[in-house]
Design a protein around this motif. Structure first.
Motif, mmCIF file in Angstrom:
data_model
loop_
_atom_site.group_PDB
_atom_site.id
_atom_site.type_symbol
_atom_site.label_atom_id
_atom_site.label_comp_id
_atom_site.label_asym_id
_atom_site.label_seq_id
_atom_site.Cartn_x
_atom_site.Cartn_y
_atom_site.Cartn_z
ATOM 1 N N TRP A 160 0.739 -1.285 -0.100
ATOM 2 C CA TRP A 160 -0.087 0.157 0.085
ATOM 3 C C TRP A 160 0.982 0.957 0.271
ATOM 4 O O TRP A 160 1.031 1.627 0.986
ATOM 5 N N ARG A 185 -2.464 4.332 -2.987
ATOM 6 C CA ARG A 185 -2.909 5.369 -1.881
ATOM 7 C C ARG A 185 -4.404 5.573 -3.065
ATOM 8 O O ARG A 185 -5.517 5.641 -1.713
ATOM 9 N N ASP A 186 -4.747 5.611 -3.986
ATOM 10 C CA ASP A 186 -6.142 6.158 -4.116
ATOM 11 C C ASP A 186 -7.204 5.279 -3.789
ATOM 12 O O ASP A 186 -8.710 5.069 -3.135
ATOM 13 N N ALA A 222 -8.650 4.430 0.085
ATOM 14 C CA ALA A 222 -8.572 5.939 0.239
ATOM 15 C C ALA A 222 -10.023 6.158 -0.308
ATOM 16 O O ALA A 222 -10.843 5.677 0.867
ATOM 17 N N PHE A 260 -12.655 5.564 2.779
ATOM 18 C CA PHE A 260 -13.795 6.616 3.567
ATOM 19 C C PHE A 260 -15.137 5.794 2.882
ATOM 20 O O PHE A 260 -15.917 6.213 3.698
ATOM 21 N N GLY A 283 2.409 8.240 2.933
ATOM 22 C CA GLY A 283 1.209 8.770 2.939
ATOM 23 C C GLY A 283 -0.233 8.082 3.436
ATOM 24 O O GLY A 283 -1.734 8.447 3.436
ATOM 25 N N CYS A 284 0.230 7.091 3.403
ATOM 26 C CA CYS A 284 -0.978 6.100 3.560
ATOM 27 C C CYS A 284 -1.557 5.543 4.959
ATOM 28 O O CYS A 284 -2.639 5.601 5.738
ATOM 29 N N MET A 341 -3.521 8.345 5.933
ATOM 30 C CA MET A 341 -4.804 8.348 5.470
ATOM 31 C C MET A 341 -5.473 7.824 6.510
ATOM 32 O O MET A 341 -6.638 7.933 7.093
ATOM 33 N N HIS A 373 -6.324 10.180 9.189
ATOM 34 C CA HIS A 373 -7.000 10.828 9.161
ATOM 35 C C HIS A 373 -8.291 9.962 9.263
ATOM 36 O O HIS A 373 -9.418 10.988 9.585
ATOM 37 N N CYS A 374 -8.507 8.909 8.908
ATOM 38 C CA CYS A 374 -9.677 8.022 8.554
ATOM 39 C C CYS A 374 -10.075 8.018 9.902
ATOM 40 O O CYS A 374 -11.372 7.798 10.996
ATOM 41 N N ARG A 378 -11.689 11.197 11.531
ATOM 42 C CA ARG A 378 -13.412 11.422 11.582
ATOM 43 C C ARG A 378 -13.530 9.864 12.448
ATOM 44 O O ARG A 378 -14.976 10.780 12.256
#
Length: 119
Positions: A21, A26-27, A30, A34, A57-58, A61, A64-65, A68
């Motif tokens: 990963w 990455r997309d 995401a 999400f 970067g992963c 992410m 961040h998740c 959230r």
């Protein structure tokens, strides 16, 4: 103004990642993460047991998740049995925000359980 909310799912949502990963995935990561967060789970278990590589970067992410989910009253747990991989995620600061567990079963336990990373 009316608002509709999807009911929270009390069962943990388990998402198992395998392989590498990094920038190339990455997309996709995401979209997966999400998408799970939008499905209003109370608890997400991210199983990284078979993930060979998770780049910075992963990792960001994932953090961040997790944030959230917390804002929405939920939580994330990470399954990561490898001590070397835990040290890497520890250095990223993720361990302070997301508890680590050795197995999916341990991570699926009630959110009041003590993660192995804090014992």
């Amino acid at each position: 103004m009316s608002r509709a909310r999807a009911p929270r799912n009390p069962e943990p949502h388990v998402l198992a990642l395998s392989g590498a990963w990094d920038l190339s995935g990455r997309d996709e990561l995401a979209a997966l993460l999400f998408g799970v967060v939008r499905s209003t789970p109370q608890h997400v278990v991210l199983d990284l047991t078979d993930a060979a590589v998770v780049d910075c970067g992963c990792i960001a992410m994932i953090g961040h998740c997790a944030q959230r989910l917390r804002v929405r009253g939920g939580a994330m747990s990470i399954v990561l049995p490898s001590p070397a991989a835990r040290r890497i995620l520890d250095a990223s600061g993720l361990a302070g925000a997301v508890p680590f567990f050795d197995t999916v079963d341990a991570a699926r336990a009630p959110l009041t359980a003590t993660p192995e990373s804090l014992v």
